[in-house]
Design an enzyme around this catalytic site. Structure first.
Site, PDB file in Angstrom:
ATOM      1  N   HIS A   8      -8.059   2.604  -5.611  1.00  8.64           N
ATOM      2  CA  HIS A   8      -9.785   1.723  -6.518  1.00  8.64           C
ATOM      3  C   HIS A   8     -10.303   0.880  -5.270  1.00  8.64           C
ATOM      4  O   HIS A   8      -9.313   0.349  -3.736  1.00  8.64           O
ATOM      5  CB  HIS A   8      -8.850   0.578  -6.885  1.00  8.64           C
ATOM      6  CG  HIS A   8      -7.401   0.143  -6.190  1.00  8.64           C
ATOM      7  ND1 HIS A   8      -7.348  -1.017  -5.473  1.00  8.64           N
ATOM      8  CD2 HIS A   8      -5.735   0.589  -6.049  1.00  8.64           C
ATOM      9  CE1 HIS A   8      -6.161  -0.863  -4.765  1.00  8.64           C
ATOM     10  NE2 HIS A   8      -5.274   0.323  -5.326  1.00  8.64           N
ATOM     11  N   GLY A   9     -10.494  -0.660  -5.282  1.00  9.35           N
ATOM     12  CA  GLY A   9     -11.309  -0.738  -3.697  1.00  9.35           C
ATOM     13  C   GLY A   9      -9.919  -2.184  -3.801  1.00  9.35           C
ATOM     14  O   GLY A   9      -8.988  -2.784  -4.044  1.00  9.35           O
ATOM     15  N   ASN A  14      -3.523  -6.347  -1.678  1.00  3.84           N
ATOM     16  CA  ASN A  14      -4.309  -5.654  -0.074  1.00  3.84           C
ATOM     17  C   ASN A  14      -4.174  -6.842   1.239  1.00  3.84           C
ATOM     18  O   ASN A  14      -3.175  -6.084   2.260  1.00  3.84           O
ATOM     19  CB  ASN A  14      -5.198  -5.015   0.235  1.00  3.84           C
ATOM     20  CG  ASN A  14      -5.081  -4.239  -0.896  1.00  3.84           C
ATOM     21  OD1 ASN A  14      -6.594  -3.492  -1.646  1.00  3.84           O
ATOM     22  ND2 ASN A  14      -3.705  -3.555  -1.489  1.00  3.84           N
ATOM     23  N   ARG A  57      -8.025  -3.036 -10.861  1.00  8.96           N
ATOM     24  CA  ARG A  57      -8.408  -2.844  -9.976  1.00  8.96           C
ATOM     25  C   ARG A  57      -8.702  -1.358  -9.435  1.00  8.96           C
ATOM     26  O   ARG A  57      -9.851  -1.346  -9.447  1.00  8.96           O
ATOM     27  CB  ARG A  57      -7.061  -3.212  -8.601  1.00  8.96           C
ATOM     28  CG  ARG A  57      -5.808  -2.236  -8.529  1.00  8.96           C
ATOM     29  CD  ARG A  57      -5.260  -2.717  -7.601  1.00  8.96           C
ATOM     30  NE  ARG A  57      -3.860  -1.788  -7.806  1.00  8.96           N
ATOM     31  CZ  ARG A  57      -2.910  -2.156  -7.956  1.00  8.96           C
ATOM     32  NH1 ARG A  57      -2.695  -3.233  -8.658  1.00  8.96           N
ATOM     33  NH2 ARG A  57      -1.128  -1.650  -7.840  1.00  8.96           N
ATOM     34  N   GLU A  85      -0.125   2.140  -9.687  1.00  6.13           N
ATOM     35  CA  GLU A  85       0.690   2.748  -9.125  1.00  6.13           C
ATOM     36  C   GLU A  85       2.600   2.551  -9.171  1.00  6.13           C
ATOM     37  O   GLU A  85       3.470   2.622 -10.322  1.00  6.13           O
ATOM     38  CB  GLU A  85       0.440   1.871  -8.031  1.00  6.13           C
ATOM     39  CG  GLU A  85       0.862   1.375  -6.799  1.00  6.13           C
ATOM     40  CD  GLU A  85       0.538   2.837  -5.729  1.00  6.13           C
ATOM     41  OE1 GLU A  85       1.192   3.823  -6.035  1.00  6.13           O
ATOM     42  OE2 GLU A  85       0.075   2.800  -5.000  1.00  6.13           O
TER      43      GLU A  85
END
Length: 299
Positions: A8-9, A14, A57, A85
């Site tokens: 994902h972006g 992050n 996301r 995840e």
């Protein structure tokens, strides 16, 4: 068949350097630009299936790919909890912990020992659990798509949009389905001393590009003694470690080629918006700078 394993972006977590496994972290403004760049980059590929984690996301990154497909009404993003995840348990939304200089343990291990007895403590999802999830995904959603119709001239592309850690486990599950003699790697793919099971990490919107093709039919008794489909230049045996395990008849009749690892060609020239705007949570109701200054058409 072309198979893309895509991360994902960029997300707000992050940027904040906090653990966000099952946390439904939002894309940043920069993350949306990354996803849109990816969609444009892959527009020429004709997708037959797009799978995504059910976290936003991944969904929004997958939707950017779908939107590039001439708004094909028959193409939908299949959202699956299986592709989430790794669950970081007690560490969700907590900052990364660095390894102590005088300890062989990771920062997370040290933190775990200190807080394991805290009320409500939940440990990190195990590697075995993630492996089982990916085996379930492959068996339930992907394996039947490997039956390629050789009379169909339209070579299909399949995208799987998920997360960095779980994609590593998915890759290893896929790799184990192929006879090692039928696995090859492209000339620009870096060789890993640890073997093909460890290709490295995924950057935001980076993707693993795989090619899957049918080879001659073989009987189950010949699996493991098949001649290599690799030529002398692309034969990876002797240069990297290949896994050694049994495969079933379906995948024994297929070849797998690793075309590129963590491909980020679509991000060339893309710079993050200054002033911290690129790291902010994306708001789809916001007007872009371009639309703000764009002159309205009269009449």
């Amino acid at each position: 068949m072309r198979l893309l394993l895509i991360r994902h972006g960029e997300t707000v977590d992050n940027v904040a350097n906090v653990y966000a496994g099952v946390t439904d972290s939002a894309l940043t403004n920069h993350g949306v630009l990354q996803a849109n760049r990816l969609g444009t980059h892959l527009a020429a590929s004709k997708f037959s299936h797009i799978f995504s984690s059910d976290l936003q996301r991944a969904i929004k990154t997958a939707e950017a790919i779908r939107a590039s497909q001439d708004n094909d009404p028959s193409l939908e993003v299949t959202k699956l909890e299986l592709l989430r995840e790794q669950d970081f348990g007690h560490y969700e939304k907590k900052p990364f912990h660095e390894r102590s200089k005088d300890s062989n343990k990771t920062g997370r291990e040290v933190y775990s020992e200190a807080h394991r007895m805290d009320p409500g403590f939940k440990d990190v999802e195990s590697k075995e659990s993630m492996k089982r999830r990916m085996e379930t995904f492959v068996n339930k959603h992907l394996i039947h798509l490997l039956y390629i119709d050789e009379d169909n001239l339209n070579d299909p592309t399949i995208a799987i949009v998920a997360h960095g850690i779980i994609l590593n486990h998915l890759w290893r599950v896929i790799l184990r389905r192929f006879n090692p003699k039928n696995v090859s790697i492209g000339p620009d793919v870096p060789r890993s001393e640890r073997g093909l099971e460890y290709l490295g990490g995924w950057s935001n919107t980076g993707y693993l590009d795989l090619g899957i093709k049918p080879i001659q039919e073989v009987s189950p008794s010949k699996v493991g003694s098949m001649p290599s489909v690799l030529d002398n230049q692309s034969n990876v045996q002797g240069t990297v470690k290949l896994p050694n395990y049994a495969v079933d008849r379906v995948e024994a009749t297929m070849s797998l080629k690793i075309k590129s690892v963590n491909n980020m060609d679509h991000l060339k020239g893309l710079k993050k918006t200054r002033g911290g705007l690129g790291s902010l949570k994306h708001d789809s109701t916001q007007r872009t700078m371009y639309s703000f200054f764009k002159k309205r058409k009269l009449g």
